[in-house]
Design a protein around this motif. Structure first.
Motif, short mmCIF file in Angstrom:
data_model
loop_
_atom_site.label_atom_id
_atom_site.label_comp_id
_atom_site.label_asym_id
_atom_site.label_seq_id
_atom_site.Cartn_x
_atom_site.Cartn_y
_atom_site.Cartn_z
N HIS A 57 -5.21 59.71 -19.58
CA HIS A 57 -6.58 59.71 -19.06
C HIS A 57 -6.66 58.88 -17.77
N PHE A 58 -6.06 57.70 -17.83
CA PHE A 58 -6.08 56.80 -16.68
C PHE A 58 -5.27 57.40 -15.53
N LEU A 59 -4.11 57.99 -15.85
CA LEU A 59 -3.29 58.61 -14.79
C LEU A 59 -4.01 59.82 -14.18
N THR A 60 -4.72 60.55 -15.01
CA THR A 60 -5.49 61.68 -14.48
C THR A 60 -6.46 61.19 -13.42
N TYR A 61 -7.09 60.07 -13.76
CA TYR A 61 -8.06 59.50 -12.82
C TYR A 61 -7.37 59.01 -11.54
N VAL A 62 -6.31 58.24 -11.71
CA VAL A 62 -5.66 57.62 -10.54
C VAL A 62 -4.93 58.66 -9.69
N VAL A 65 -16.18 49.50 -17.66
CA VAL A 65 -16.04 49.38 -19.11
C VAL A 65 -14.81 50.16 -19.60
N GLY A 66 -14.60 51.36 -19.07
CA GLY A 66 -13.43 52.15 -19.44
C GLY A 66 -12.16 51.42 -19.04
N PHE A 67 -12.19 50.86 -17.86
CA PHE A 67 -11.02 50.15 -17.34
C PHE A 67 -10.71 48.93 -18.22
N MET A 79 -8.44 59.36 -31.27
CA MET A 79 -7.26 58.72 -31.85
C MET A 79 -7.56 57.27 -32.22
N LEU A 80 -8.38 56.60 -31.41
CA LEU A 80 -8.75 55.22 -31.75
C LEU A 80 -9.51 55.20 -33.08
N LEU A 81 -10.42 56.17 -33.24
CA LEU A 81 -11.20 56.22 -34.48
C LEU A 81 -10.32 56.59 -35.67
N THR A 98 -8.64 64.35 -22.23
CA THR A 98 -7.85 63.15 -22.53
C THR A 98 -8.76 61.98 -22.93
N GLY A 99 -9.92 61.88 -22.30
CA GLY A 99 -10.87 60.82 -22.67
C GLY A 99 -11.34 60.98 -24.11
N GLN A 100 -11.71 62.23 -24.44
CA GLN A 100 -12.18 62.49 -25.80
C GLN A 100 -11.09 62.18 -26.83
N TRP A 101 -9.84 62.56 -26.52
CA TRP A 101 -8.77 62.35 -27.50
C TRP A 101 -8.36 60.89 -27.60
N THR A 102 -8.52 60.13 -26.52
CA THR A 102 -8.28 58.69 -26.64
C THR A 102 -9.24 58.12 -27.67
N LEU A 103 -10.50 58.48 -27.53
CA LEU A 103 -11.51 57.94 -28.43
C LEU A 103 -11.27 58.43 -29.87
N LEU A 159 -12.68 46.28 -30.76
CA LEU A 159 -13.46 46.18 -29.52
C LEU A 159 -13.23 47.38 -28.60
N VAL A 160 -11.97 47.84 -28.54
CA VAL A 160 -11.65 48.90 -27.58
C VAL A 160 -12.50 50.17 -27.80
N PRO A 161 -12.60 50.69 -29.02
CA PRO A 161 -13.44 51.88 -29.17
C PRO A 161 -14.92 51.61 -28.92
N TYR A 219 -2.80 58.70 -25.00
CA TYR A 219 -3.87 59.51 -24.41
C TYR A 219 -4.66 58.70 -23.38
N ALA A 220 -4.80 57.40 -23.64
CA ALA A 220 -5.48 56.55 -22.66
C ALA A 220 -4.69 56.50 -21.35
N VAL A 221 -3.35 56.43 -21.49
CA VAL A 221 -2.52 56.42 -20.28
C VAL A 221 -2.69 57.73 -19.52
N TRP A 235 -22.54 55.72 -21.09
CA TRP A 235 -23.05 55.34 -19.77
C TRP A 235 -22.93 56.46 -18.74
N GLN A 236 -22.01 57.38 -18.99
CA GLN A 236 -21.81 58.42 -17.97
C GLN A 236 -22.61 59.68 -18.26
N VAL A 237 -23.16 59.78 -19.46
CA VAL A 237 -23.93 60.95 -19.82
C VAL A 237 -25.24 60.94 -19.04
N ILE A 252 -9.30 69.29 -12.98
CA ILE A 252 -9.16 67.84 -13.08
C ILE A 252 -10.25 67.26 -13.98
N ASP A 253 -11.44 67.77 -13.79
CA ASP A 253 -12.58 67.38 -14.61
C ASP A 253 -12.30 67.68 -16.09
N GLU A 254 -11.72 68.83 -16.32
CA GLU A 254 -11.42 69.26 -17.69
C GLU A 254 -10.37 68.34 -18.33
C1 HEM Z 1 -9.64 53.23 -23.90
C2 HEM Z 1 -10.07 53.61 -22.79
C3 HEM Z 1 -10.91 54.83 -22.50
C4 HEM Z 1 -11.55 55.69 -23.34
C5 HEM Z 1 -11.64 55.65 -24.86
C6 HEM Z 1 -12.20 56.68 -22.52
C7 HEM Z 1 -12.94 57.74 -23.01
C8 HEM Z 1 -13.59 58.66 -22.23
C9 HEM Z 1 -14.41 59.72 -22.72
C10 HEM Z 1 -14.71 60.00 -24.18
C11 HEM Z 1 -14.87 60.41 -21.65
C12 HEM Z 1 -15.84 61.58 -21.67
C13 HEM Z 1 -15.15 62.86 -21.78
C14 HEM Z 1 -16.13 64.01 -21.70
O1 HEM Z 1 -17.00 63.98 -20.84
O2 HEM Z 1 -16.00 64.92 -22.51
C15 HEM Z 1 -14.33 59.80 -20.47
C16 HEM Z 1 -14.56 60.23 -19.18
C17 HEM Z 1 -14.11 59.59 -18.06
N1 HEM Z 1 -13.36 58.45 -18.03
FE1 HEM Z 1 -12.64 57.43 -19.60
N2 HEM Z 1 -11.94 56.41 -21.21
C18 HEM Z 1 -11.16 55.28 -21.15
C19 HEM Z 1 -10.66 54.67 -20.02
C20 HEM Z 1 -10.92 55.07 -18.74
C21 HEM Z 1 -10.39 54.45 -17.56
C22 HEM Z 1 -9.42 53.28 -17.53
C23 HEM Z 1 -10.88 55.14 -16.49
C24 HEM Z 1 -10.66 54.91 -15.02
C25 HEM Z 1 -10.49 53.76 -14.47
C26 HEM Z 1 -11.73 56.19 -16.99
C27 HEM Z 1 -12.39 57.09 -16.22
C28 HEM Z 1 -13.12 58.15 -16.71
C29 HEM Z 1 -13.74 59.14 -15.86
C30 HEM Z 1 -13.72 59.18 -14.33
C31 HEM Z 1 -14.38 60.04 -16.71
C32 HEM Z 1 -15.15 61.28 -16.30
C33 HEM Z 1 -16.55 60.94 -15.93
C34 HEM Z 1 -17.33 62.13 -15.45
O3 HEM Z 1 -16.97 63.26 -15.80
O4 HEM Z 1 -18.29 61.90 -14.75
N3 HEM Z 1 -11.72 56.13 -18.38
N4 HEM Z 1 -13.55 58.73 -20.85
#
Ligand code: HEM
Lengths: 215, 320
Positions: free
Chosen positions: A98-103, A126-128, A61-63, A54-59, A163-165, A94-96, A174-176, A47-49
């Motif tokens: 990513h968000f679904l993975t979380y939810v 901020v991600g939300f 693709m935005l760029l 998906t988070g990385q690819w959202t970012l 603004l989104v990226p 990819y954002a969808v 912030w999470q690093v 799940i972490d992976e």
């Molecule tokens: C446009 C919107 C978003 C972008 C561009 C984005 C991007 C990212 C990126 C780049 C990462 C780091 C991936 C890594 O560690 O390699 C990440 C992690 C994460 N994101 Fe997002 N994200 C977005 C929206 C969201 C939303 C809506 C949620 C949940 C409400 C969310 C929850 C998380 C969580 C839980 C992690 C993992 C944190 C951890 O490992 O501690 N993100 N996201």
């Protein structure tokens, strides 16, 4: 720089022809993720992976979407515009994911925990916010919506694509815990892309066709 | 609360099958260095595998948790070990050829006389046993790991600490040649090296606190802190410092690496506490690696009966 230099003979055609390939390429990361999920090679914490990929690819693709306009200006390959909407929608997809993975996978619909997480932890908030801001962009991406809004209002709304990226990078930063090199690289790339917008005033689009700005 | 079941310590299938399989693989006759010498051909093929030290006929400690073990593959492929990489998947690769022998540990400070031990000498002096412990990371994931180790208290007691020995400070190897994560990067290093940790003396002497030299009956892999690491199961994982080269008994409370890095986020005690949220993560729940659903986190990681007394009269909010 060959800005405004002579165009290759009918380059538009090439961008149209290549578009399916770009489409497939954009599906690549998702396909790879599915393959790894099916073969059980996502590692100890799948799940972490998935969240990370998906988070990385959202970012990314935005760029990449933001790269289209400066690339057109640099190269004169105006046909690139044909890919932009698709790229932006891939960023949204990819954002969808990513968000679904979380939810679904991470929290399994534990709404009370999800709401608490969003409110209490700035990086999630901020991600939300970034995700919420992507919704109107995806919703207004059709030709019909562009026409309905009119080029000007559509363009103003789609400035959110800048603004989104920014929020995405902040969300990552912030999470690093200590090693900021990855978000720092994204910030650098994003800064270059945003700065390229400052260099030249955006020409005003006049027609009702999908306007060329902002990109 | 949606999930509010009583603490579910799984009354488990005593030992995971894979574990038995691994045990069966264990070579007869102890010291594996001998295997290396006896089978140079094998050694050439796969030096790391051939030279692995196996611990035979381990006694399982009464203090072991009776829970399903996290598979060996997960324990050794998902590691927070910034000396190698800040990515949890990478230490397994980057530490593959980490040379953990010969290795010495110096114990100094408020004791009769400073002393330097070879790690294998320590293992002979303090025969290790098996301790199955829960490990809870501050990032809200957890594992159950069958460590091989001995109580840190036995070592400290043997060295006659003075009355000024109020705290114990630990230090990880600092050697950027062997630990690539310690090399400076473009954006500055990830942490201040060497990594340091500390315990109060009564925590260090507690029977649950061990120095681990192996897991799953074998020597520690590099990514898990070879050849010797601390394990304090009621504290967040970052307290359990890896690849130790120095132990110092001191009078003043030491500053641990993560506390120095972000004092608002990490404290000295770092006791597992579901009620004190980390500013970036809730600590109320955790995911046991391999599980789908999260489970509630227990105070002191489920070791409250054994350790809560150590903190009587202290404000639990100060114990993060
Ligand atoms: C446009 C919107 C978003 C972008 C561009 C984005 C991007 C990212 C990126 C780049 C990462 C780091 C991936 C890594 O560690 O390699 C990440 C992690 C994460 N994101 Fe997002 N994200 C977005 C929206 C969201 C939303 C809506 C949620 C949940 C409400 C969310 C929850 C998380 C969580 C839980 C992690 C993992 C944190 C951890 O490992 O501690 N993100 N996201």
């Amino acid at each position: 720089m060959p800005v405004g230099s002579e165009r290759a003979p009918d380059p538009q055609r090439w961008f149209r022809r290549l578009k399916p390939l770009v489409f497939l390429a954009c599906l690549g990361p998702a396909a790879m993720l599915s393959y790894r999920a099916m073969t059980g090679t996502l590692g100890a914490e799948p799940i972490d992976e998935i969240t990370g990929v998906t988070g990385q690819w959202t970012l990314r693709m935005l760029l990449i979407t933001l790269l289209i306009t400066p690339l057109r200006q640099l190269t004169g390959w105006h046909g690139l515009i044909r890919w932009r909407r698709m790229l932006g929608l891939f960023a949204f997809s990819y954002a969808v994911l990513h968000f679904l993975t979380y939810v679904v996978l991470d929290q399994f619909f534990a709404w009370n925990f999800i709401i608490e997480d969003i409110i209490e932890h700035p990086y999630v908030l901020v991600g939300f916010t970034a995700f919420i801001l992507l919704l109107p962009l995806a919703f207004t991406s059709t030709d019909a919506m562009v026409r309905r809004l009119g080029g000007r209002r559509w363009r103003r709304l789609h400035r959110l694509a800048y603004l989104v990226p920014v929020l995405g990078v902040l969300h990552f930063w912030w999470q690093v815990k200590s090693d900021i090199s990855e978000p720092a690289v994204y910030s650098l790339l994003l800064s270059v892309l945003l700065a390229s917008r400052l260099r030249r005033p955006q020409p005003r689009a006049t027609g009702a066709a999908p306007p060329a700005t902002p990109g | 609360m949606l999930i509010n079941k009583p603490a579910d310590l799984r009354p488990s299938e005593i030992t995971d099958r894979r574990y038995f399989e691994r045990r069966r693989e264990l070579l007869k006759g102890g010291a594996a260095a001998a295997v290396g010498l006896a089978a140079p051909g094998l050694l050439a093929l796969s030096p790391a595998a051939a030279a692995k030290i196996k611990f035979e006929q381990l006694k399982r400690s009464e203090l072991s948790a009776d829970e399903e073990l996290t598979p060996y593959e997960s324990v050794t492929s998902y590691n927070n070990f910034y000396e190698f990489s800040t990515d949890k998947k990478e230490p397994a690769e980057l530490a593959r050829n980490f040379k953990s022998r010969p290795w010495t540990i110096t114990v100094e400070g408020e004791i009769g006389q400073p002393k330097t031990f070879d790690v294998d000498e320590l293992i002979k002096l303090f025969p290790p046993e098996e301790r199955i412990y829960r490990l809870r990371c501050v990032e809200a994931w957890s594992m159950v790991i069958p460590w091989v180790g001995f109580p840190l208290g036995n070592l400290i007691r043997s060295l006659a600490p003075t009355s000024r020995a109020k705290f114990v400070e630990f230090e990880t190897l600092h050697d950027p040649e062997r630990m690539p994560g310690q090399r400076p990067s473009l954006f500055g290093g990830s942490l201040e090296w060497p990594y340091r940790e500390g315990l109060r003396i009564d925590e260090a002497m507690h029977p649950l606190t061990i120095l681990a030299v192996g897991l799953y009956g074998e020597e520690l892999p590099g990514q898990n802190g070879a050849p010797i690491r601390l394990v304090v199961p009621w504290k967040y994982g970052f307290k359990s410092i890896k690849s130790i080269v120095r132990i110092r008994l001191v009078e003043q409370q030491p500053v641990n690496t993560w506390q120095a890095q972000a004092p608002g986020e990490y404290g000295f005690f770092a006791n597992v506490n579901p009620d004190v949220a980390h500013p970036r993560w809730s600590q109320a729940r955790e995911r046991r690696v391999g599980d789908f659903f999260k489970r509630p986190t227990l105070p002191f990681n489920g070791y409250a009966d054994q350790v809560a007394d150590l903190y009587r009269g202290m404000d639990p909010r100060k114990l993060y």
